[in-house]
Every structure is written in structure tokens, then in C-alpha cells.
Scaffold this active site. Sequence first.
Site, short mmCIF file in Angstrom:
data_model
loop_
_atom_site.label_atom_id
_atom_site.label_comp_id
_atom_site.label_asym_id
_atom_site.label_seq_id
_atom_site.Cartn_x
_atom_site.Cartn_y
_atom_site.Cartn_z
N ASN A 158 11.91 -24.15 -36.11
CA ASN A 158 10.32 -23.63 -36.85
C ASN A 158 10.79 -22.07 -35.48
O ASN A 158 9.52 -21.69 -35.53
CB ASN A 158 10.18 -24.25 -37.02
CG ASN A 158 10.06 -24.64 -38.83
OD1 ASN A 158 10.32 -23.74 -39.18
ND2 ASN A 158 8.99 -25.88 -38.85
N HIS A 183 12.33 -33.78 -30.27
CA HIS A 183 12.29 -32.31 -30.36
C HIS A 183 11.64 -31.27 -28.63
O HIS A 183 11.58 -30.38 -29.16
CB HIS A 183 10.89 -32.14 -31.45
CG HIS A 183 11.05 -31.24 -32.30
ND1 HIS A 183 12.40 -30.31 -32.95
CD2 HIS A 183 9.63 -30.09 -32.78
CE1 HIS A 183 11.72 -29.90 -33.68
NE2 HIS A 183 10.60 -29.60 -33.63
N ASP A 238 16.24 -28.12 -29.17
CA ASP A 238 16.80 -28.86 -30.03
C ASP A 238 17.78 -28.66 -30.92
O ASP A 238 17.76 -27.63 -31.40
CB ASP A 238 15.96 -30.37 -30.07
CG ASP A 238 14.90 -30.08 -30.94
OD1 ASP A 238 14.00 -28.84 -31.10
OD2 ASP A 238 14.80 -30.56 -32.61
N ASN A 271 6.20 -24.89 -33.44
CA ASN A 271 6.74 -23.27 -34.60
C ASN A 271 5.67 -21.99 -34.24
O ASN A 271 5.43 -21.45 -35.08
CB ASN A 271 5.92 -24.10 -35.80
CG ASN A 271 4.80 -24.59 -36.17
OD1 ASN A 271 4.27 -24.70 -34.88
ND2 ASN A 271 4.10 -25.11 -36.89
#
Length: 188
Positions: free
Chosen positions: A114, A21, A93, A68
Site C-alpha cells: 500500500n 513494516h 519491506d 498507505n
Amino acid sequence: MIMKMIVGLGNPGQKYDQTRHNIGFIAIDELVHRHNLPLSNKKFNSVYATGLINGEKVILVKPTTFMNLSGEAVRPLMDYYNVELEDLVVIYDDLDLPAGKVRLREKGGHGGHNGIRSLIDHLGTKEFKRMRLGIGRPVNQQPIVDYVLQRFHQEEVPDIVDSVKKAADAAEAWLKEPFLNVMNDFNR
């Protein structure tokens, strides 16, 4: 002078360092290393560097919010430095691309990401440039959340290193030429 902003998405803290991530952070680190621009500024829930790359004034950003909430960091920084939407590129990503693939887009939806969802919400538009770096999907029944928060497997590392370098090359190219040209060159 117009300032261009390159944002890498990720999660803060050593726990998430070098995870799938955080490939956006890894790409920013590559640019920081190449141009000796330390991430020494802290403001608006971000660490960032400012300087010149290829004669262009640039700001390299790593939000210190969690993924997020990325828009909460990026929007105020853009406002503070008067960065226009057309001068923003976000690196992040993408599960739908195999590890090592890089895809550039001029705009689009969040695709379930997100961090991009937060940016769309805070910027009020889907019209910003993106560099998506492939991380692949889990091959077993591993939950997506666990997968994106794990480090890359050893056999993936060469492809990931290559994609990070390609993303940095594309970012540098964008500082010299229109994004559409860069997109056409790098999406082949």
C-alpha cells in the site's frame, strides 16, 4: 546542485517502532547514524535530514503519514526541493523476500504494498527506484496485517541487521555511481 532523495517507508509512532513494516525507517536511521544527519526538519508530513553524503546533496526522509498515505508526504517534498524522479530511491519491506534479502529495482508495480501504491498514485508513475528488504511471510495462518505490524523474532534479527546495512551501503553506492551498476552489484 542536484539533490537526491532516499525515502524509507514505515508507520509513525512508538507502537510501530522496529516492526517489520518499518524496515524502511530502520534503513533511514542507519544512514542518519552513519552520517550524523539528524532528522530535525519537519515539513509536508515528513521528518527528514539534509546534508552531504559522498559529496552528493541528499535528503533522507521518513514520512509521518501512515504507510498507505506515503505519497501524500513524498510528492510535496520532491516538489519543494525540485527532486527529479530519477533522483528518488524508496526503501521498503517485502513479504516475498526472505528476512535478510535485499533486492533493488529500477521500476515496477506495487505488488500489493500500500505504501508503494500510494507513491505510484501521487507520483503518477511506476518508474522510480526501489530497495526491497525481505521480511518473509508468516509460517502459520497469521493474518498479513498482524504479521507486518509485529516486531522481528530474535532469530531473525541478525539477518535484518545485515539487510539494513546492505541497503545503506547500496544507497551510499548510488550516490557515487549509476543505479543500474549498484543494482547489478547488490542483487547477486
